[in-house]
Scaffold this active site. Structure first.
Site, mmCIF file in Angstrom:
data_model
loop_
_atom_site.group_PDB
_atom_site.id
_atom_site.type_symbol
_atom_site.label_atom_id
_atom_site.label_comp_id
_atom_site.label_asym_id
_atom_site.label_seq_id
_atom_site.Cartn_x
_atom_site.Cartn_y
_atom_site.Cartn_z
ATOM 1 N N HIS A 25 42.577 26.618 34.882
ATOM 2 C CA HIS A 25 43.966 26.148 34.826
ATOM 3 C C HIS A 25 44.627 26.332 36.177
ATOM 4 O O HIS A 25 44.209 27.169 36.992
ATOM 5 C CB HIS A 25 44.755 26.887 33.733
ATOM 6 C CG HIS A 25 45.084 28.322 34.069
ATOM 7 N ND1 HIS A 25 46.205 28.683 34.779
ATOM 8 C CD2 HIS A 25 44.424 29.476 33.794
ATOM 9 C CE1 HIS A 25 46.239 29.995 34.926
ATOM 10 N NE2 HIS A 25 45.164 30.499 34.344
ATOM 11 N N CYS A 26 45.651 25.513 36.422
ATOM 12 C CA CYS A 26 46.456 25.658 37.629
ATOM 13 C C CYS A 26 47.838 26.124 37.209
ATOM 14 O O CYS A 26 47.999 26.705 36.142
ATOM 15 C CB CYS A 26 46.503 24.342 38.409
ATOM 16 S SG CYS A 26 47.303 23.003 37.513
ATOM 17 N N ALA A 27 48.868 25.858 38.001
ATOM 18 C CA ALA A 27 50.209 26.363 37.700
ATOM 19 C C ALA A 27 50.822 25.709 36.475
ATOM 20 O O ALA A 27 51.640 26.317 35.786
ATOM 21 C CB ALA A 27 51.124 26.153 38.906
ATOM 22 N N ARG A 29 48.774 23.067 34.396
ATOM 23 C CA ARG A 29 47.860 22.287 33.573
ATOM 24 C C ARG A 29 46.590 23.037 33.198
ATOM 25 O O ARG A 29 46.054 23.810 34.001
ATOM 26 C CB ARG A 29 47.438 21.023 34.326
ATOM 27 C CG ARG A 29 48.496 19.978 34.465
ATOM 28 C CD ARG A 29 48.166 19.009 35.579
ATOM 29 N NE ARG A 29 48.412 19.581 36.901
ATOM 30 C CZ ARG A 29 47.717 19.290 37.984
ATOM 31 N NH1 ARG A 29 46.715 18.446 37.908
ATOM 32 N NH2 ARG A 29 48.023 19.838 39.141
#
Length: 457
Positions: A25-27, A29
């Site tokens: 995961h990113c910030a 999504r």
């Protein structure tokens, strides 16, 4: 939002835990590599209240959940699907690449190499701006210690750029990162004439195997070290298949450095320089001759290029421009396309009656003004189609203006509002024209989206 309940809703719509190959995961999504993308029910996922958007891009099935919540849902999903949250990021990256076409795979590799270098490039750009202000406003004498030290600090990243690229590229290509840095060091050795200070001075030559080899370094270049380290990594990995483990530590690095070093000095370095100069000069020619038309084309089409994932390779081109010309004239155009997506998102926010769409449109539009465009592109504009076209119109208008007024940056990696930091050092006129272009792109996209309209269903 209940993260566990959201994870329970999401998992079966992804095709079950057996369909998840890799996850991260990113910030904002969830980034999932699925064994079969067709098993995921995109429409039903988008109907989940907590989900702000779903899209497939760059080999990943991505679910927008928002800042602060995505990590909680990721943790809950890992428990539901029985996968480890400690998975090596390189394993996830490899899983992504296997699902990409060859062009996208190359673009992704270049992105993985140049993105980690962004902090060093941005820091140098800001230092160059500070140095320019000190010179313009005569805050200190050019011979002062302040000026001398800051001059050293600001140019260091570009002087050792081949070492930084060598380290990062070797990691990406599967070679030893420190050997990659050594190759970069060889190509910037003090015994070689620094091309940055070449001026009218002719480099000295040395005869080797009947060839006259110019003793000129590759400080500030991109392609020569990139190509050399790629060959180095292939050679090193090939050697390890044949060299016994008992002598691998001695033999493999020794032969790798000798072979690659000679290849860099005799073949790849000169050819890479010619190729890099050709690309940079070609772009400069197009920029000079096509003028604002180039801005219209690049600004209007950039977001469409983002959909393909090929934009990941642009960092390498921008780094080459910085090395060749000292400025980046492409990034302001990309920035216009990005903020225009935010302008279209704002138009959707004001026009729609759908509460969930409003809740997605406003924060994702603000995100695009800060340089993060995926939420507004995939969560709003592309889903509704016409706002995406409206954003392309705004990007073309803004792109035309920044090209017409010769707006440039002294680094790469930042767009939108943060880009002010690397535009301002090039002068007040440069900054003012960037902000005008910013406004043109946003207002143009906003107006175009309202005029074109959209069907929410």
């Amino acid at each position: 939002m209940n993260p566990k309940e959201t994870a329970r809703k999401i998992l079966p719509l992804l095709g079950g835990k057996e369909n998840i190959q890799s996850a991260a995961h990113c910030a904002t999504r969830l980034r999932l590599v699925l064994k079969d993308d067709d098993k995921a029910n995109k429409a039903e996922l988008e109907n989940i209240d907590e989900v702000k958007g779903v899209f497939l891009s760059s080999g990943q099935f991505q679910i927008i959940l928002g800042t602060g919540m995505v990590n909680k849902v990721y943790q809950a999903l890992s428990e539901e699907a029985d996968f480890s949250t400690d998975t090596d990021s390189s394993d996830h990256s490899e899983a992504i690449k296997k699902k990409m076409n060859p062009v996208a795979r190359v673009a992704k590799s270049l992105s993985n190499i140049f993105v980690p270098i962004i902090p060093a490039i941005v820091a140098s750009g800001l230092l160059m701006g500070l140095l320019g202000m000190m010179r313009a406003f005569q805050w200190v004498e050019p011979e002062s210690a302040w000026f001398v030290f800051l001059d050293m600090f600001s140019s260091a990243a570009f002087i050792i750029l081949p070492i930084l690229i060598g380290f990062s590229a070797a990691k990406e290509f599967g070679g030893n990162a420190f050997l990659g840095a050594v190759i970069g060091g060889i190509m910037t050795h003090p015994a070689l004439l620094n091309p940055w200070v070449l001026g009218n001075q002719d480099p000295s030559y040395i005869e080797f195997l009947g060839f006259d080899v110019a003793l000129i370094g590759y400080q500030g270049t991109v392609l020569p070290v990139l190509l050399t380290v790629y060959v180095m990594s292939k050679f090193e990995r090939g050697l390890r298949k044949f060299v016994p483990n008992s002598i691998d530590l001695l033999v493999t690095p020794f032969l790798t450095v000798i072979f690659t070093g000679f290849l860099a000095m005799l073949v790849i370095g000169p050819l890479g320089t010619l190729l890099g100069d050709g690309i940079s000069n070609g772009l400069q020619f197009l920029y000079d001759k096509a003028g604002f038309i180039a801005g219209i084309l690049f600004g209007g089409l950039y977001s469409t290029i983002v959909l393909t994932g090929v934009h990941h390779s642009f960092h390498a081109i921008e780094a080459g421009l910085l090395a060749k010309f000292g400025v980046n004239f492409l990034l302001p155009i990309w920035s216009m396309a990005n903020v225009a997506q935010g302008g279209a998102g704002l138009a959707v926010f004001f026009k729609t009656k759908n509460k969930k769409l409003k809740g997605i449109a406003l924060p994702s539009a603000i995100s695009s003004f800060l340089g993060i465009t995926e939420p507004v592109i995939f969560g709003v504009n592309l889903r509704l189609r016409r706002p995406f076209i409206g954003a392309a119109i705004g990007g073309a208008l803004g792109g035309a203006y920044v090209v017409f007024t010769n707006v440039v940056a002294n680094a790469y990696g930042l767009t939108g509002i943060p880009m002010i930091a690397i535009v301002a050092p090039e002068g007040m006129a440069n900054l003012v024209n960037y902000l005008i272009g910013f406004a043109i792109a946003v207002v143009g996209a906003f107006a175009a989206t309202l005029i074109l309209g959209f069907k929410e269903e």
